[in-house]
Scaffold this active site. Structure first.
Site, PDB file in Angstrom:
ATOM      1  N   THR A 152       4.988  -7.804  -1.207  1.00 17.48           N
ATOM      2  CA  THR A 152       4.471  -8.576  -2.395  1.00 17.48           C
ATOM      3  C   THR A 152       5.729  -8.770  -3.367  1.00 17.48           C
ATOM      4  O   THR A 152       6.217  -9.791  -3.165  1.00 17.48           O
ATOM      5  CB  THR A 152       3.634  -7.311  -3.204  1.00 17.48           C
ATOM      6  N   LYS A 178       6.193  -1.040   2.635  1.00 15.79           N
ATOM      7  CA  LYS A 178       6.342  -2.129   1.667  1.00 15.79           C
ATOM      8  C   LYS A 178       6.207  -1.316   0.461  1.00 15.79           C
ATOM      9  O   LYS A 178       5.565  -0.380   0.246  1.00 15.79           O
ATOM     10  CB  LYS A 178       5.147  -3.336   1.764  1.00 15.79           C
ATOM     11  N   THR A 189       2.279   6.795  -0.617  1.00 14.17           N
ATOM     12  CA  THR A 189       3.059   5.757  -1.307  1.00 14.17           C
ATOM     13  C   THR A 189       3.319   4.371  -0.798  1.00 14.17           C
ATOM     14  O   THR A 189       3.325   4.070   0.416  1.00 14.17           O
ATOM     15  CB  THR A 189       4.640   6.202  -1.136  1.00 14.17           C
ATOM     16  N   GLU A 275      11.058  -2.901  -8.309  1.00 17.35           N
ATOM     17  CA  GLU A 275      11.294  -4.005  -9.257  1.00 17.35           C
ATOM     18  C   GLU A 275      12.313  -4.218 -10.211  1.00 17.35           C
ATOM     19  O   GLU A 275      12.460  -3.595 -11.130  1.00 17.35           O
ATOM     20  CB  GLU A 275       9.904  -4.448  -9.891  1.00 17.35           C
ATOM     21  N   ASN A 397       7.009  -8.028 -14.147  1.00 19.23           N
ATOM     22  CA  ASN A 397       5.512  -7.467 -14.414  1.00 19.23           C
ATOM     23  C   ASN A 397       5.142  -8.569 -15.475  1.00 19.23           C
ATOM     24  O   ASN A 397       3.744  -8.431 -15.605  1.00 19.23           O
ATOM     25  CB  ASN A 397       5.522  -6.256 -14.734  1.00 19.23           C
ATOM     26  N   THR A 402      -2.999 -12.246 -13.339  1.00 21.74           N
ATOM     27  CA  THR A 402      -4.392 -12.123 -12.427  1.00 21.74           C
ATOM     28  C   THR A 402      -4.894 -13.629 -12.235  1.00 21.74           C
ATOM     29  O   THR A 402      -4.406 -14.554 -12.858  1.00 21.74           O
ATOM     30  CB  THR A 402      -5.338 -11.565 -13.401  1.00 21.74           C
TER      31      THR A 402
END
Length: 402
Positions: A152, A178, A189, A275, A397, A402
């Site tokens: 992702t 991932k 996890t 991230e 983030n 969405t």
């Protein structure tokens, strides 16, 4: 047969164990990147899994857990990224069952031998027309394409492959995972998969996996959030033809060490690819009263936003570390704590010591940071992995809509 070194196992180039095949393709769940794949064994495999403790457990996770709990076997897994199929109600559950049925038909096996794994946006329904049309495009390959199909916000796949000898038979363990954000596991996890041609019964494999996940995957954190889809699955098809592994034997110990290594390497790769991360942070706690205390303190340190931000700023701020230790409910002696960062002693017996600030800051420019804590309060230890907290974490983030 390949001649191995004197070590219990050795790392080798990526390859699937005997009898395992996979593929990863693009079917339009993501804009351009691979987003759909499969992984299967030509024979039924012993299966074990650990799963998220998030109460909003996703439909694919529930389904795969049911299949493994019922028979301790799987033969195939259908995987997708971009859409998590979580918080999708009865339709989401039926979609997971439909995926299972479609793959069972493609492999000509019973549905109870099929698992499903999804990762991505929570709340969206899977576009089942794309799934159905994508299935015929999946082919049995020995490539690593499936490792890309589950990504992702990851920067790259996480893979590791090792080999060992069990009673004279060469055994391969290959893992991929991932995970980049929403990483603070409890029992599992993100998505992690380990395949092996070793012969081991499902319940024995389950005990081994659960123990090792607690010591590896469960000891990493990026942002303190536990996903709805976290799952680690291990498949063992027995085609190496070793005697079935049993606890208390040398073969069992060798395989257990190899599995621990695979899971540990995947966990560290996930932490390093957090991230926006620029640094992998490892914390080792020794002389704790209990293993739980050691693990709790280590994970608290790598999970502290203040500690993570200090590491990004290349600041050896030991006050944030000792404050984090004290904020846990671990049994400690507040007068006996030593703290080192990248091998430099910063705190001894809970008091500051003189150190060369410039020299320590220079080491903090590295992309791997080590924090060592000696509690002088027992014989147990703990270890955890995390990453720094950067501006890019917020940017990534904030832009994930969405």
């Amino acid at each position: 047969m390949q001649v191995l070194t004197n070590t219990k196992f050795e790392t080798v180039a990526f390859q699937w164990p005997a009898g395992f095949y996979s593929d990863g393709i693009h079917i339009g769940l993501r804009r351009h990147k691979k987003d759909f794949g499969w992984l299967f064994s030509k024979v039924p495999a012993s299966a074990a899994g650990t799963y998220t403790t998030n109460q909003f457990q996703a439909a694919p996770t529930k389904l795969t857990k049911q299949m493994i709990d019922q028979g301790h076997q799987l033969q195939g897994l259908l995987l997708n990224s971009a859409i998590a199929n979580s918080c999708t109600g009865e339709q989401g559950w039926q979609n997971a069952l439909q995926e299972q049925a479609w793959l069972a038909n493609k492999l000509n096996v019973a549905p109870n031998l099929i698992g499903v794994a999804s990762t991505g946006l929570i709340g969206a329904q899977l576009p089942m027309d794309k799934i159905k049309n994508g299935l015929p495009q999946l082919t049995p390959t020995k490539s690593d394409a499936v490792t890309y199909a589950v990504l992702t916000t990851d920067q790259h796949p996480k893979t590791v492959c090792v080999q060992c000898e069990l009673s004279g038979q060469l055994v391969t363990l290959t893992g991929f995972a991932k995970g980049s954000g929403m990483i603070h596991p409890k029992m599992a996890t993100m998505l992690g998969f380990v395949t092996t041609d070793a012969q081991i019964d499902g319940p024995v494999l389950q005990d081994m996996l659960s123990t090792n996940v607690d010591q590896t995957f469960n000891q990493i954190t990026v942002d303190g959030d536990t996903s709805t889809n976290d799952m680690v699955v291990t498949l063992a098809n027995g085609l190496a033809d070793n005697p079935s592994l049993q606890a208390g034997t040398t073969d069992y110990d060798i395989f257990n060490q190899a599995l621990h290594y695979v899971l540990g390497q995947l966990a560290k790769q996930i932490a390093a690819d957090g991230e926006g991360a620029t640094k992998l942070v490892e914390c080792n706690v020794v002389h704790a009263a209990t293993t739980f205390d050691g693990q709790q303190i280590a994970k608290a340190i790598v999970g502290s936003n203040l500690v993570k931000a200090a590491i990004f700023g290349e600041d050896p701020n030991w006050g944030r570390i000792i404050s984090t230790i004290g904020a846990t409910d671990a049994d400690i002696d507040v007068a006996t704590v030593d703290i080192e960062m990248n091998g430099v002693l910063l705190v001894q017996q809970s008091l500051a010591v003189d150190f060369d600030m410039a020299a320590v800051q220079a080491t903090l420019r590295d992309n791997q940071i080590m924090i060592d804590v000696d509690l002088h309060h027992g014989t147990a230890s703990g270890q955890a992995w995390g990453c720094d907290l950067t501006y890019n974490y917020v940017k990534i983030n904030a832009s994930y809509h969405t």
